[in-house]
Design a protein around this motif. Structure first.
Motif, short mmCIF file in Angstrom:
data_model
loop_
_atom_site.label_atom_id
_atom_site.label_comp_id
_atom_site.label_asym_id
_atom_site.label_seq_id
_atom_site.Cartn_x
_atom_site.Cartn_y
_atom_site.Cartn_z
N ILE A 217 0.83 -1.21 0.00
CA ILE A 217 0.00 0.00 0.00
C ILE A 217 0.87 1.26 0.00
N TYR A 218 1.92 1.26 0.79
CA TYR A 218 2.77 2.45 0.83
C TYR A 218 3.51 2.66 -0.49
N ALA A 219 3.87 1.57 -1.17
CA ALA A 219 4.48 1.71 -2.49
C ALA A 219 3.50 2.34 -3.47
N ALA A 220 2.22 1.93 -3.39
CA ALA A 220 1.19 2.52 -4.25
C ALA A 220 1.00 4.00 -3.93
N PRO B 69 1.55 10.33 -5.94
CA PRO B 69 1.75 11.39 -4.94
C PRO B 69 0.54 12.30 -4.76
N ASP B 70 -0.28 12.47 -5.80
CA ASP B 70 -1.46 13.32 -5.66
C ASP B 70 -2.47 12.74 -4.67
N TRP B 71 -2.39 11.43 -4.47
CA TRP B 71 -3.36 10.74 -3.60
C TRP B 71 -2.65 10.00 -2.46
N ALA C 102 -1.72 10.46 0.68
CA ALA C 102 -2.31 10.38 2.03
C ALA C 102 -3.55 9.49 2.02
N GLU C 103 -4.36 9.63 0.97
CA GLU C 103 -5.59 8.84 0.90
C GLU C 103 -5.29 7.35 0.68
N VAL C 104 -4.31 7.06 -0.16
CA VAL C 104 -3.95 5.66 -0.41
C VAL C 104 -3.42 5.01 0.87
N ARG C 105 -2.60 5.74 1.63
CA ARG C 105 -2.07 5.17 2.87
C ARG C 105 -3.19 4.83 3.86
N MET C 106 -4.32 5.52 3.75
CA MET C 106 -5.45 5.20 4.63
C MET C 106 -5.88 3.73 4.46
N TRP C 107 -5.70 3.18 3.25
CA TRP C 107 -6.09 1.78 3.01
C TRP C 107 -5.38 0.86 4.00
N HIS C 108 -4.14 1.24 4.32
CA HIS C 108 -3.41 0.49 5.35
C HIS C 108 -3.73 1.00 6.75
#
Length: 207
Positions: free
Chosen positions: A59-62, A67-69, A71-77
């Protein structure tokens, strides 16, 4: 109808609600959520986790790749437990009623290694299965045939002796093709009615 020797539960949206979109709608709003999901295949990335890739690293690699998203992507984790909630209480009661009736109960679920470790202490019923077939450990996922074949080989029950419940039609279709008995989950009451119809539970036990 063949005698059912074991009942196999999917977990997400059968025993525990799994609704990432609902979480993001609440946190960032529906419009931004739709834009993010259009830009990034988050469910496809999660599929890697279900195949055994490390949850945080994936998830952190994604997030780093978007980069535009980020913070939101890291929320998945970071907020995963808020997406995998709540338990579907009636389904949990059915699981326990089957065990009380001495019906072997298995889990067959697309679930990551680390996400399952997060879920287990929150949902103690995840420890109550006679056998657990978790994709992250098996490194195979539904609806591919291999994970079903692995279940058959491990439990040594003929396909027609297995009753499998899942909320996804593609997962059900593979089980059907292998000769399993199946139930497409659209709600706990329908599943309860099926278990009563199969004489696995009494009406009272299925409440």
């Amino acid at each position: 109808m063949a005698n059912i020797q074991a009942v196999i539960f999917d977990i997400g949206n059968v025993l525990i609600e799994w609704q990432p979109e609902r979480f993001y709608d609440r946190v960032i709003g529906e419009e931004r959520r739709k834009a993010m999901f259009a830009a990034i295949d988050l469910h496809g990335i999660n599929d890697l986790v279900d195949r055994g890739h490390h949850f945080r690293d994936t998830i952190y690699a994604a997030a780093d790749e978007n980069p535009d998203w980020a913070a939101e992507v890291r929320m998945w984790h970071d907020n995963w437990s808020e997406m995998a909630t709540p338990a579907i209480d009636h389904s949990v009661r059915l699981l326990r009623a089957l065990r009380a009736a001495n019906v072997p109960v298995f889990a067959l679920s697309n679930f990551g290694v680390q996400t399952f470790e997060i879920a287990e202490p929150v949902y103690p019923f995840l420890r109550e299965f006679d056998r657990r077939y978790i994709s992250g450990h098996m490194q195979e996922v539904k609806p591919g045939h291999r994970i079903y074949e692995m279940v058959e080989q491990d439990c040594a029950i003929a396909p027609e002796g297995l009753l499998f419940v899942d909320d996804r039609a593609d997962n059900i279709a593979t089980a059907d093709a292998r000769g399993w008995q199946t139930h497409l989950f659209t709600g706990a009451q329908g599943w309860a009615d099926r278990l009563v119809a199969e004489n696995l539970l009494t009406q009272g036990a299925a409440q």
